[in-house]
Design a protein around this motif. Structure first.
Motif, PDB file in Angstrom:
ATOM      1  N   ILE A 154      45.675  37.745 -15.818  1.00 51.58           N
ATOM      2  CA  ILE A 154      45.609  36.591 -14.920  1.00 51.58           C
ATOM      3  C   ILE A 154      45.992  35.350 -15.709  1.00 51.58           C
ATOM      4  CG2 ILE A 154      44.083  35.163 -13.509  1.00 51.58           C
ATOM      5  CD1 ILE A 154      42.443  37.716 -13.000  1.00 51.58           C
ATOM      6  N   ILE A 155      46.947  34.598 -15.194  1.00 53.62           N
ATOM      7  CA  ILE A 155      47.358  33.362 -15.868  1.00 53.62           C
ATOM      8  C   ILE A 155      46.968  32.126 -15.059  1.00 53.62           C
ATOM      9  CG2 ILE A 155      49.223  34.416 -17.177  1.00 53.62           C
ATOM     10  CD1 ILE A 155      51.166  33.290 -15.072  1.00 53.62           C
ATOM     11  N   ALA A 156      46.642  32.310 -13.772  1.00 51.67           N
ATOM     12  CA  ALA A 156      46.238  31.181 -12.949  1.00 51.67           C
ATOM     13  C   ALA A 156      45.505  31.686 -11.716  1.00 51.67           C
ATOM     14  CB  ALA A 156      47.444  30.359 -12.516  1.00 51.67           C
ATOM     15  N   ALA A 157      44.624  30.854 -11.212  1.00 54.59           N
ATOM     16  CA  ALA A 157      43.933  31.135  -9.955  1.00 54.59           C
ATOM     17  C   ALA A 157      44.069  29.886  -9.087  1.00 54.59           C
ATOM     18  CB  ALA A 157      42.470  31.465 -10.198  1.00 54.59           C
ATOM     19  N   ILE A 158      44.791  30.010  -8.010  1.00 58.06           N
ATOM     20  CA  ILE A 158      45.050  28.867  -7.140  1.00 58.06           C
ATOM     21  C   ILE A 158      44.033  28.899  -6.008  1.00 58.06           C
ATOM     22  CG2 ILE A 158      46.748  27.732  -5.664  1.00 58.06           C
ATOM     23  CD1 ILE A 158      48.868  29.261  -7.354  1.00 58.06           C
ATOM     24  N   THR A 159      43.290  27.813  -5.861  1.00 59.85           N
ATOM     25  CA  THR A 159      42.242  27.757  -4.837  1.00 59.85           C
ATOM     26  C   THR A 159      42.478  26.676  -3.793  1.00 59.85           C
ATOM     27  OG1 THR A 159      40.926  26.297  -6.252  1.00 59.85           O
ATOM     28  CG2 THR A 159      40.511  28.670  -6.432  1.00 59.85           C
ATOM     29  N   GLN A 160      43.445  25.775  -4.013  1.00 63.51           N
ATOM     30  CA  GLN A 160      43.697  24.711  -3.046  1.00 63.51           C
ATOM     31  C   GLN A 160      44.517  25.266  -1.886  1.00 63.51           C
ATOM     32  OE1 GLN A 160      44.690  24.399  -6.292  1.00 63.51           O
ATOM     33  NE2 GLN A 160      43.152  23.013  -7.138  1.00 63.51           N
ATOM     34  N   ALA A 161      43.992  25.126  -0.679  1.00 62.15           N
ATOM     35  CA  ALA A 161      44.618  25.699   0.511  1.00 62.15           C
ATOM     36  C   ALA A 161      46.024  25.151   0.743  1.00 62.15           C
ATOM     37  CB  ALA A 161      43.748  25.437   1.736  1.00 62.15           C
ATOM     38  N   GLU A 162      46.223  23.862   0.530  1.00 58.11           N
ATOM     39  CA  GLU A 162      47.543  23.293   0.796  1.00 58.11           C
ATOM     40  C   GLU A 162      48.593  23.812  -0.184  1.00 58.11           C
ATOM     41  OE1 GLU A 162      45.735  19.449  -1.374  1.00 58.11           O
ATOM     42  OE2 GLU A 162      45.363  20.059   0.662  1.00 58.11           O
ATOM     43  N   VAL A 163      48.202  24.061  -1.421  1.00 59.24           N
ATOM     44  CA  VAL A 163      49.138  24.612  -2.409  1.00 59.24           C
ATOM     45  C   VAL A 163      49.482  26.055  -2.044  1.00 59.24           C
ATOM     46  CG1 VAL A 163      49.449  25.193  -4.851  1.00 59.24           C
ATOM     47  CG2 VAL A 163      48.275  23.076  -4.208  1.00 59.24           C
ATOM     48  N   ILE A 164      48.501  26.813  -1.638  1.00 58.51           N
ATOM     49  CA  ILE A 164      48.729  28.204  -1.238  1.00 58.51           C
ATOM     50  C   ILE A 164      49.652  28.266  -0.036  1.00 58.51           C
ATOM     51  CG2 ILE A 164      47.619  30.292  -0.347  1.00 58.51           C
ATOM     52  CD1 ILE A 164      45.140  29.445  -2.021  1.00 58.51           C
ATOM     53  N   CYS A 165      49.418  27.415   0.965  1.00 61.36           N
ATOM     54  CA  CYS A 165      50.279  27.384   2.159  1.00 61.36           C
ATOM     55  C   CYS A 165      51.713  27.009   1.796  1.00 61.36           C
ATOM     56  CB  CYS A 165      49.727  26.395   3.182  1.00 61.36           C
ATOM     57  SG  CYS A 165      48.241  26.966   4.006  1.00 61.36           S
ATOM     58  N   LYS A 166      51.876  26.046   0.903  1.00 62.03           N
ATOM     59  CA  LYS A 166      53.219  25.631   0.488  1.00 62.03           C
ATOM     60  C   LYS A 166      53.951  26.779  -0.207  1.00 62.03           C
ATOM     61  CE  LYS A 166      55.601  21.931  -1.952  1.00 62.03           C
ATOM     62  NZ  LYS A 166      55.445  20.693  -2.717  1.00 62.03           N
ATOM     63  N   MET A 167      53.256  27.504  -1.065  1.00 57.35           N
ATOM     64  CA  MET A 167      53.877  28.632  -1.771  1.00 57.35           C
ATOM     65  C   MET A 167      54.237  29.752  -0.798  1.00 57.35           C
ATOM     66  SD  MET A 167      51.501  28.723  -5.155  1.00 57.35           S
ATOM     67  CE  MET A 167      52.394  30.005  -6.003  1.00 57.35           C
ATOM     68  N   LEU A 168      53.350  30.058   0.140  1.00 56.80           N
ATOM     69  CA  LEU A 168      53.627  31.119   1.106  1.00 56.80           C
ATOM     70  C   LEU A 168      54.800  30.759   2.008  1.00 56.80           C
ATOM     71  CD1 LEU A 168      50.003  32.181   2.046  1.00 56.80           C
ATOM     72  CD2 LEU A 168      51.695  33.533   0.796  1.00 56.80           C
ATOM     73  N   ARG A 169      54.867  29.513   2.436  1.00 56.45           N
ATOM     74  CA  ARG A 169      55.988  29.097   3.273  1.00 56.45           C
ATOM     75  C   ARG A 169      57.303  29.165   2.499  1.00 56.45           C
ATOM     76  NH1 ARG A 169      52.184  24.971   5.498  1.00 56.45           N
ATOM     77  NH2 ARG A 169      51.552  25.841   7.481  1.00 56.45           N
ATOM     78  N   HIS A 170      57.265  28.799   1.214  1.00 50.18           N
ATOM     79  CA  HIS A 170      58.465  28.893   0.385  1.00 50.18           C
ATOM     80  C   HIS A 170      58.939  30.341   0.255  1.00 50.18           C
ATOM     81  CE1 HIS A 170      61.326  28.061  -2.797  1.00 50.18           C
ATOM     82  NE2 HIS A 170      60.796  29.053  -3.490  1.00 50.18           N
ATOM     83  N   LEU A 171      57.995  31.275   0.197  1.00 52.36           N
ATOM     84  CA  LEU A 171      58.321  32.702   0.100  1.00 52.36           C
ATOM     85  C   LEU A 171      58.590  33.332   1.464  1.00 52.36           C
ATOM     86  CD1 LEU A 171      55.664  33.678  -2.569  1.00 52.36           C
ATOM     87  CD2 LEU A 171      58.130  33.439  -2.913  1.00 52.36           C
ATOM     88  N   LYS A 172      58.589  32.491   2.509  1.00 57.28           N
ATOM     89  CA  LYS A 172      58.803  32.935   3.890  1.00 57.28           C
ATOM     90  C   LYS A 172      57.768  33.989   4.307  1.00 57.28           C
ATOM     91  CE  LYS A 172      63.674  31.776   4.097  1.00 57.28           C
ATOM     92  NZ  LYS A 172      63.912  31.065   2.899  1.00 57.28           N
ATOM     93  N   ARG A 173      56.516  33.696   3.975  1.00 54.65           N
ATOM     94  CA  ARG A 173      55.381  34.536   4.361  1.00 54.65           C
ATOM     95  C   ARG A 173      54.488  33.739   5.301  1.00 54.65           C
ATOM     96  NH1 ARG A 173      56.590  39.637   2.933  1.00 54.65           N
ATOM     97  NH2 ARG A 173      57.294  39.726   0.808  1.00 54.65           N
ATOM     98  N   ALA A 174      53.677  34.437   6.061  1.00 59.51           N
ATOM     99  CA  ALA A 174      52.777  33.769   6.996  1.00 59.51           C
ATOM    100  C   ALA A 174      51.716  32.991   6.218  1.00 59.51           C
ATOM    101  CB  ALA A 174      52.114  34.788   7.910  1.00 59.51           C
ATOM    102  N   ALA A 175      51.639  31.701   6.480  1.00 52.53           N
ATOM    103  CA  ALA A 175      50.664  30.862   5.797  1.00 52.53           C
ATOM    104  C   ALA A 175      49.341  30.817   6.549  1.00 52.53           C
ATOM    105  CB  ALA A 175      51.208  29.454   5.628  1.00 52.53           C
ATOM    106  N   ASP A 176      49.384  31.098   7.842  1.00 54.63           N
ATOM    107  CA  ASP A 176      48.166  31.072   8.654  1.00 54.63           C
ATOM    108  C   ASP A 176      47.711  32.497   8.932  1.00 54.63           C
ATOM    109  OD1 ASP A 176      48.232  28.245   8.897  1.00 54.63           O
ATOM    110  OD2 ASP A 176      49.807  28.463  10.413  1.00 54.63           O
TER     111      ASP A 176
END
Length: 88
Positions: free
Chosen positions: A48-70
């Motif tokens: 493990i190199i990072a643990a992302i817990t901020q919802a807005e950062v996770i949503c931004k990454m998922l949208r960039h990967l064209k994955r469902a953010a909701d």
């Protein structure tokens, strides 16, 4: 009487390692899936190199990967079936 964990153990203090197994070891044992090994090169060990817990950062990454953010909507509960209504 010996518990199942202590059967066959001569030492008076048997370790209860079962409660300390890692999730990666359990996945490997149950599903024959070695999650700690790189799935691309099959040689490197993952860590493990990072643990992302901020919802807005996770949503931004998922949208960039064209994955469902909701998450998908939760289906309503089904009505309970009456007991023994299958008996004619």
């Amino acid at each position: 009487m010996n518990s199942p964990l202590k059967q066959g153990v001569e030492e008076p203090e048997a370790s209860h390692a079962a409660s300390h197994w890692s999730w990666a070891w359990l996945l490997k044992r149950v599903f024959a899936l070695d999650i700690a090994i790189c799935s691309f090169c099959h040689q490197g060990t993952l860590r493990i190199i990072a643990a992302i817990t901020q919802a807005e950062v996770i949503c931004k990454m998922l949208r960039h990967l064209k994955r469902a953010a909701d998450p998908p909507p939760i289906a309503p509960a089904r009505a309970r079936q009456a007991m023994f209504d299958w008996i004619a």
